[in-house]
Each structure stands twice: as C-alpha cells, then as structure tokens.
Design an enzyme around this catalytic site. Structure first.
Site, PDB file in Angstrom:
ATOM      1  N   GLN A 127      21.668 -17.051 -46.972  1.00  0.00           N
ATOM      2  CA  GLN A 127      19.930 -16.452 -47.266  1.00  0.00           C
ATOM      3  C   GLN A 127      20.282 -15.727 -47.426  1.00  0.00           C
ATOM      4  OE1 GLN A 127      17.583 -18.965 -45.635  1.00  0.00           O
ATOM      5  NE2 GLN A 127      15.825 -17.226 -45.792  1.00  0.00           N
ATOM      6  N   ASP A 185      22.466 -24.814 -51.097  1.00  0.00           N
ATOM      7  CA  ASP A 185      21.418 -24.870 -52.328  1.00  0.00           C
ATOM      8  C   ASP A 185      21.474 -24.696 -52.800  1.00  0.00           C
ATOM      9  OD1 ASP A 185      19.351 -23.748 -50.509  1.00  0.00           O
ATOM     10  OD2 ASP A 185      21.150 -21.702 -49.904  1.00  0.00           O
ATOM     11  N   LYS A 199      15.078 -23.367 -39.633  1.00  0.00           N
ATOM     12  CA  LYS A 199      16.621 -24.401 -40.459  1.00  0.00           C
ATOM     13  C   LYS A 199      17.886 -24.973 -39.408  1.00  0.00           C
ATOM     14  CE  LYS A 199      16.312 -22.153 -44.845  1.00  0.00           C
ATOM     15  NZ  LYS A 199      16.436 -21.211 -45.708  1.00  0.00           N
TER      16      LYS A 199
HETATM   17  N1  GUE Z   1      19.893 -19.303 -49.051  1.00  0.00           N
HETATM   18  C1  GUE Z   1      18.493 -19.247 -49.652  1.00  0.00           C
HETATM   19  N2  GUE Z   1      17.849 -20.815 -49.902  1.00  0.00           N
HETATM   20  C2  GUE Z   1      16.623 -20.579 -49.452  1.00  0.00           C
HETATM   21  O1  GUE Z   1      16.173 -22.147 -50.036  1.00  0.00           O
HETATM   22  C3  GUE Z   1      15.427 -20.365 -49.169  1.00  0.00           C
HETATM   23  C4  GUE Z   1      16.376 -18.161 -49.774  1.00  0.00           C
HETATM   24  N3  GUE Z   1      17.425 -18.338 -49.468  1.00  0.00           N
HETATM   25  N4  GUE Z   1      15.404 -17.588 -49.317  1.00  0.00           N
HETATM   26  C5  GUE Z   1      14.131 -17.305 -49.314  1.00  0.00           C
HETATM   27  C6  GUE Z   1      13.546 -18.682 -49.502  1.00  0.00           C
HETATM   28  C7  GUE Z   1      12.215 -18.845 -49.038  1.00  0.00           C
HETATM   29  N5  GUE Z   1      12.309 -20.444 -48.371  1.00  0.00           N
HETATM   30  C8  GUE Z   1      11.479 -20.827 -47.596  1.00  0.00           C
HETATM   31  C9  GUE Z   1      12.130 -22.278 -46.906  1.00  0.00           C
HETATM   32  C10 GUE Z   1      10.770 -22.932 -45.842  1.00  0.00           C
HETATM   33  C11 GUE Z   1       9.140 -22.070 -45.776  1.00  0.00           C
HETATM   34  C12 GUE Z   1       8.728 -22.895 -44.995  1.00  0.00           C
HETATM   35  O2  GUE Z   1       8.987 -24.054 -44.287  1.00  0.00           O
HETATM   36  N6  GUE Z   1       6.987 -21.908 -44.738  1.00  0.00           N
HETATM   37  C13 GUE Z   1       6.118 -22.970 -43.977  1.00  0.00           C
HETATM   38  C14 GUE Z   1       5.921 -21.214 -43.658  1.00  0.00           C
HETATM   39  C15 GUE Z   1       6.455 -20.626 -42.940  1.00  0.00           C
HETATM   40  C16 GUE Z   1       6.204 -19.257 -41.658  1.00  0.00           C
HETATM   41  O3  GUE Z   1       4.280 -19.097 -41.529  1.00  0.00           O
HETATM   42  O4  GUE Z   1       6.593 -17.983 -42.440  1.00  0.00           O
HETATM   43  C17 GUE Z   1       5.163 -23.202 -44.510  1.00  0.00           C
HETATM   44  O5  GUE Z   1       5.242 -23.314 -45.408  1.00  0.00           O
HETATM   45  O6  GUE Z   1       3.988 -24.457 -43.946  1.00  0.00           O
HETATM   46  C18 GUE Z   1       9.437 -20.965 -46.649  1.00  0.00           C
HETATM   47  C19 GUE Z   1       9.797 -20.147 -47.533  1.00  0.00           C
HETATM   48  C20 GUE Z   1      13.783 -20.683 -48.062  1.00  0.00           C
HETATM   49  N7  GUE Z   1      14.457 -20.026 -49.187  1.00  0.00           N
END
Ligand code: GUE
Ligand code: NDP
Length: 286
Positions: free
Chosen positions: A98, A121, A54
C-alpha cells in the site's frame, strides 16, 4: 440532458461475484486458492481504510489474505525481507504494498523488489514495460478499472479523442497507454499544459486523475463527453469528493462516473481480478 451515470460500485459488485465463482472453480479443479499478501507500513488512516476494504473484498471472494501491518518505524531492510518472503511463498499469487510508504523508505526500491509474477498492482517496471509494448500481464488496477467502466457503457473507444488529465505512473500514464492500445487518439495533460480547458474540451473521453477537488468545471467539458473521475479527495468535513465538479458537469456530459461509487470500488475489484489471474497462471491454466 443529464448525463448517464457509470455506476462503478454496481459494476465492481458484478465483477466480484464472477471472481468468487471462478475462485470456487479454481479450488475445485486445481486445489489452488488465490492468495494476496497485503503490506501496510505506518498508520495513515486512509491507507488503513483502503486495506481493510481490500481485505473484506478478498474474504467475500474466497481469496486468502496474508495481512502484514507493520509499524511506521519499519526499516527498508525489514520490508525488503518481508517481500522476499512473500515472493517465495507458494500460497501467495498477488502482492500489494500500500502506498504511500513512510518517507524513510524508498518506494521505488520496494516496488522493484516485488516479484513481477506476483505484482497484482502492476507497478513493477517489467509489467509497466509489458503494458507499453501492448502485451501486458498485470495491469495497474485503477486504470484497468477505468477501461472496464468505459467499456461497460457500450461506447466504442476506437477513433475517439481521449484526454487524460494527470501523468502519474500509477494512474494517468497507464490509463493513456490503455486507451491508446484501444485505438483512441490520446492527449496527456499535466501541470505544464498550456490552455488546459481548451484541450479538455476536445475530449470525447475525459479521464481525470490529478488530486484536486472539483478542478474540472463544466466549461472544460465537451457537450456529451464521457467523464471518468479518478480523484479521491477528502474535504475538511471528511467527505470524499472527486476531481470533477460533479453537478454542473453532469448536466453537460453524456456519461459521468461519481465519487464515491465510481473508480474506487473498481480499483479493488481489479486487484482481486489480478490476483485470481495470477493464481490461474500459477495453476497452469492461463
Ligand atoms: N499499492 C497501492 N495500490 C493502490 O491501488 C492504491 C494505493 N497503493 N494507495 C492509495 C490508492 C488509492 N486507492 C483507492 C482504492 C479504493 C478507493 C475506494 O474504494 N473509494 C471509495 C470511497 C472510500 C471512502 O469513502 O473513503 C469510492 O470511491 O467509492 C479509493 C482509493 C488505491 N490506491
Ligand atoms: N480511486 C482510486 O482507486 C484511486 C484514486 N487516486 C486518486 O487520483 C488522483 C490522482 O492520483 P495520482 O495519479 O496518484 O496523483 P499524483 O499526485 O501522482 O499525480 C497528479 C498528476 O496531476 C497533475 N496535475 C496536478 N495538478 C494539476 C493542475 N492544476 N493542472 C494540470 N495537471 C495537474 C500532475 O502534473 P505534473 O506531473 O506536472 O506534476 C500529475 O501528473 C488523486 O486524487 C488520488 O487520490 C489514485 C489512485 C487510485
């Protein structure tokens, strides 16, 4: 026929480029640079990776980041004081706490303390209520990204049978509401749903957010359906896989979003978008 792939990574990149241009304009016209306060408590490795991603995305878009990495021993009172500080900071337009937070901290108390005007968020009850009303300000990033992905295909949502698998407050429930407001006929499924495969097979649009690797198999998917996979599950080998059994389902679906490279990158792009929109409102533009 193989499904068409909904490339969330490419779509997120386009959106981030547009945001970067808007940031330049906002700084030029109003002298306001969007600012995000990112708050991370503890040492969950996945959370550190997400917050770093992020941060990088904000840097590339010209969004200022106030990064706060706090030890796992941080008390609830200390965290509340930090949130009060960023709530009052005029350089900050978006606040991200987060999740998950350490067990000794009550997430509900923390999320409720974030100013609804900086709730990038979209987790504050005020913003959730506005979404229920159909008049949202901040929409939760993940379901907002899901909707943008569906809309990017050109397939109309209105009148479609949509099934959302999962009813969490951060993904399933808001995704269902967003589909409802776009006039889909929406069914929400959860762990007590009876004959889940039959309900899923009714879906022309199937949004899956349950957190169970490869749970959705081809027999649960209607021929030609659009399948959006929100799941982010890590295998024992450290690979990231979705909630959908991708290969067989992609041979039956009409459209499918991959993991990685689907909803995840869109979630990050929507966080930037929410922060930019908040800064525009603070500058009197929206
Ligand atoms: N306050 C808060 N806001 C959130 O938006 C929040 C959170 N807490 N806690 C956890 C979850 C999970 N989440 C993700 C964000 C990006 C990927 C992401 O970019 N994933 C990549 C892969 C990443 C990798 O390889 O580990 C993809 O799908 O291509 C995944 C999961 C946001 N979250
Ligand atoms: N890509 C991204 O940006 C993001 C990805 N995620 C991922 O999305 C997934 C879901 O996240 P989140 O909504 O927070 O998860 P939660 O654990 O909060 O919710 C899971 C939901 O799925 C339901 N469920 C669980 N097992 C089953 C089952 N066997 N049959 C039917 N329903 C079931 C639960 O039902 P019940 O309510 O009855 O318990 C619950 O409603 C996770 O993999 C998470 O990592 C999450 C956020 C962002």
């Amino acid at each position: 026929m193989a499904a068409q792939i909904i490339d969330g990574k490419a779509l997120a990149q386009q959106i981030r480029e547009r945001i970067a241009k808007d940031v330049v304009d906002l700084v030029a016209q109003k002298g306001v640079r969007p600012g995000l306060a990112a708050i991370l408590v503890g040492d969950d490795p996945a959370s550190h990776i997400y917050v770093r991603n992020k941060q990088k995305a904000c840097d590339a878009a010209g969004i200022y980041v106030d990064e706060n990495k706090l030890p796992a021993s941080t008390t609830q009172a200390e965290l509340l004081r930090l949130i009060e500080k960023v709530n009052a900071d005029p350089k900050i337009h978006g606040i991200l706490v987060q999740l998950p937070l350490p067990k000794h901290i009550d997430s509900k108390v923390i999320l409720d303390s974030v100013s609804p005007l900086k709730d990038a968020d979209g987790f504050h009850p005020y913003n959730f209520g506005r979404l229920v009303e159909g008049n949202p300000i901040f929409e939760a990033c993940t379901p907002k990204g899901v909707i943008k992905m569906i809309e990017s295909t050109g397939v109309t949502i209105e009148g479609k049978r949509a099934v959302v698998l999962g009813r969490s407050n951060i993904v399933g429930k808001p995704a269902a509401l967003m589909l409802l407001h776009r006039h889909a006929t929406v069914t929400i499924c959860h762990s007590k749903t009876k004959d889940l495969p039959a309900v899923c097979r009714e879906a022309e649009i199937l949004v899956v957010a349950i957190g169970k690797a490869k749970f959705v198999t081809a027999d649960m998917v209607r021929e030609g359906a659009m399948v959006i996979d929100v799941g982010t599950n890590r295998t024992a080998e450290g690979k990231v896989v979705g909630d959908v059994d991708y290969e067989p389902v992609s041979r039956k679906a009409g459209w499918i979003s991959p993991v990685p490279g689907g909803v995840g990158p869109m979630t990050i792009a929507m966080l930037l978008d929410n922060t930019l929109e908040s800064a525009k409102r603070a500058a009197g533009l929206a």
